[in-house]
Write an enzyme that holds these catalytic residues in place. Sequence first.
Site, PDB file in Angstrom:
ATOM      1  N   GLU A   1     -12.480 -14.263  70.060  1.00  0.00           N
ATOM      2  CA  GLU A   1     -13.366 -13.221  69.704  1.00  0.00           C
ATOM      3  C   GLU A   1     -13.530 -12.449  68.455  1.00  0.00           C
ATOM      4  OE1 GLU A   1     -13.928  -8.560  71.746  1.00  0.00           O
ATOM      5  OE2 GLU A   1     -11.920  -9.549  71.919  1.00  0.00           O
TER       6      GLU A   1
ATOM      7  N   LYS B   1     -21.635  -9.833  73.826  1.00  0.00           N
ATOM      8  CA  LYS B   1     -20.534  -9.071  74.669  1.00  0.00           C
ATOM      9  C   LYS B   1     -21.453  -8.083  75.288  1.00  0.00           C
ATOM     10  CE  LYS B   1     -15.953  -7.169  74.887  1.00  0.00           C
ATOM     11  NZ  LYS B   1     -14.874  -6.791  74.274  1.00  0.00           N
TER      12      LYS B   1
ATOM     13  N   CYS C   1     -13.719 -11.380  75.906  1.00  0.00           N
ATOM     14  CA  CYS C   1     -12.480 -10.365  76.443  1.00  0.00           C
ATOM     15  C   CYS C   1     -12.743  -9.535  77.588  1.00  0.00           C
ATOM     16  CB  CYS C   1     -12.577  -9.465  74.865  1.00  0.00           C
ATOM     17  SG  CYS C   1     -10.923  -8.394  74.884  1.00  0.00           S
TER      18      CYS C   1
END
Length: 531
Positions: free
Chosen positions: A300, A357, A408
Site C-alpha cells: 500500500e 481502497k 490494508c
Amino acid sequence: MQQNLSKNLGGRLITLLPLLIALTSGVLMGLTVAPFGAWFLAWFALTPLWLLVVSFTKRKNQSPNLQETKATSFFVPILGLAWGIGYHGVALFWITGIHPMDWLGVPWWPSLAITIFCLSFVSFYGGLFVAIWAACLTRLSAQKSWLRILTATAIWCALESLWSAGPLWWSSLAYTQSPHNLIILHLGQISGQAVVTAAIVGVNGLIAEAWISRQLRFINNRYLATATGLLITLHLIAFFLYTAPIAQTTDAALKVGIVQGNIPNKIKLLPQGLRRAISGYTDGYLTLVNQGVDAVLTPEGALPVFQRNLSTTPLVSAVREKGVIVWIGAFGEKGRSYTNSLFTVNSKGEVTSRYDKSKLVPLGEYIPFEGIIGGLVQRLSPLDEHQVHGLPNQIFDTPFGRAIVGICYESAFPEVFRRQAAAGGQFILSSSNDAHYNAAMPLQHHAQDIMRAIETDRWSVRATNTGYSAFVDPHGRTLWISGYNTYETHGETIYRRQTQTLYVRWGDWFTPLLLGLSALFQFVIRNSRLM
C-alpha cells in the site's frame, strides 16, 4: 456508625468484585490474539460474564426492593462494558504504536493525547456492543437454558454483523482462533466468521449454564458433555474441510513476487523517502524478474505519487524494459480528492486496472463529521487533499484473470473479499502498510488475511511495507512470511481458483438462521404456555 461503615465497605466490594471479574475475563479474551496468541482461552473466557449477567438478573427478579431492582438493571450492562473494554483494550493495544506522530507534525503531548483517545474510544466502542448483549441476556433469564444459549448466541452474531457493517471494525471473536487453530476457521467456508463466533459463544454458554444449573454443589454434567461434544463435532466438520485437496494444475500456476520496501513512515513522504522507495522497489522488481516471476506486488502506498506521475518513475521504465507486470500501490485522483489505490501496470507500462481502497481508517485516513471536527484533526492526514472511499462494487482485472484486492484495513471486512470472489476473483492480492504500529498489529493483520483466504478458498499474496509480508494457501497455511522491519523480496507460486464456497455464494446466512430459530422457538414456547 462502625456497622454502617462496614456495611458500605462490603457493598462497594460486592459491586467492585463483579466488575473486576468481568474486566479480567475480557482481558483473558484479549490475550487470545497476537502478541500472546493464547487462542484456547476464547473457549471459556466469556463464561464468567455470562454467569455474572444471569446470576445478577435472577437476583433482581427475586428481590422485592424496587430500588435494588433498578440498580441491578443498570449495573448488568456495565459488566458487559467492562468485559468489552478488557477485550478490545488488550487486543487493540497496538494502536498506541501511532505515538509519537512527529512524522505528521503533531507535537509529543498532543500526539499522546490523541493516542490515548483512540485506544479509549475503540475500547469503549467495542464495549458498548457487549453491554447491549448483556442487556439482552438479562431479558432471557426466565427462559430455558437451551433457548437462552441459542438466543444469546444469535444476538452476539447479529451485533457483530451490525458492527462490521460500520466503519470501525476489527476484533471479531472468530479471529481469536487465527492463525493457530486453522481447523476451526474452516467453518468460515460455510457462512463466514459468524459460524466460528457462534461456536465460541455457544460453548461458553454451555459451560456457564452447566454451572448455573448445578444441583447439590455438583456441576451439571449434561451441559458440560454437550459443550465437549459440540466442540469436538465442530472441529471434525472443520477438519473435513481442512483436509480437502487443493488442485494445483500447471495451467493455473502463477509465480508472484513481493517487495517489502521497509520505508519508515517518518520519511515516507519526504524527498529522501521517495528516493528510497523508487530505488528499493525498482531494484526489488528487477531481482524478482531475474528469478522468473510472472508478476510483482508492492505494498500500500509503495510509491507515494499520483497515478499521473507513475509513467515517469524508474519502476515503470523497468516494466517497459522487462515486460513483467507489476501491481503498484500509489494514489489515484478523484476530483479534488485522492484515493489510496492499487494499479495494474502491464508489460507496456500502461495502467490497465485500478482498485481504490473502500474501507478507510476513521481519523487516520478520513475525518468523520468533517464539518464539525475537521479542523481539529486535519493534521492527521499526510496530504493536503482529502482521501475518499472507493466504490463498494469494484472489480480488478489483470492479465492473469480477475483478482480479489484488499488494501490494508479492508482485511478486517470479509464482505469485501466475498463480493469479489463471487464476481470471479481467482486469487487475493493484499497490499498494506502497517509501519505506524508495533509488531502485534501486522501479526493480527496477517491473521485476518488467513481468515479471508480460508473463507473464499483462495491463495493469498500479502505485500507490506515493513512486515509481515506472506503467502497463504486456501487452507490458511502460511507458506512463507517475511521478517519485521526488514527489506525483503520473495517469489512464490500460487494457483488461480474458481471454486465458490457456501459463504461466497450465499454470504452470512447463518446469523439470520439463528435469529429465525430463536424467534420461532420463543413464539412456540410462549404460545404453548397460553394454551
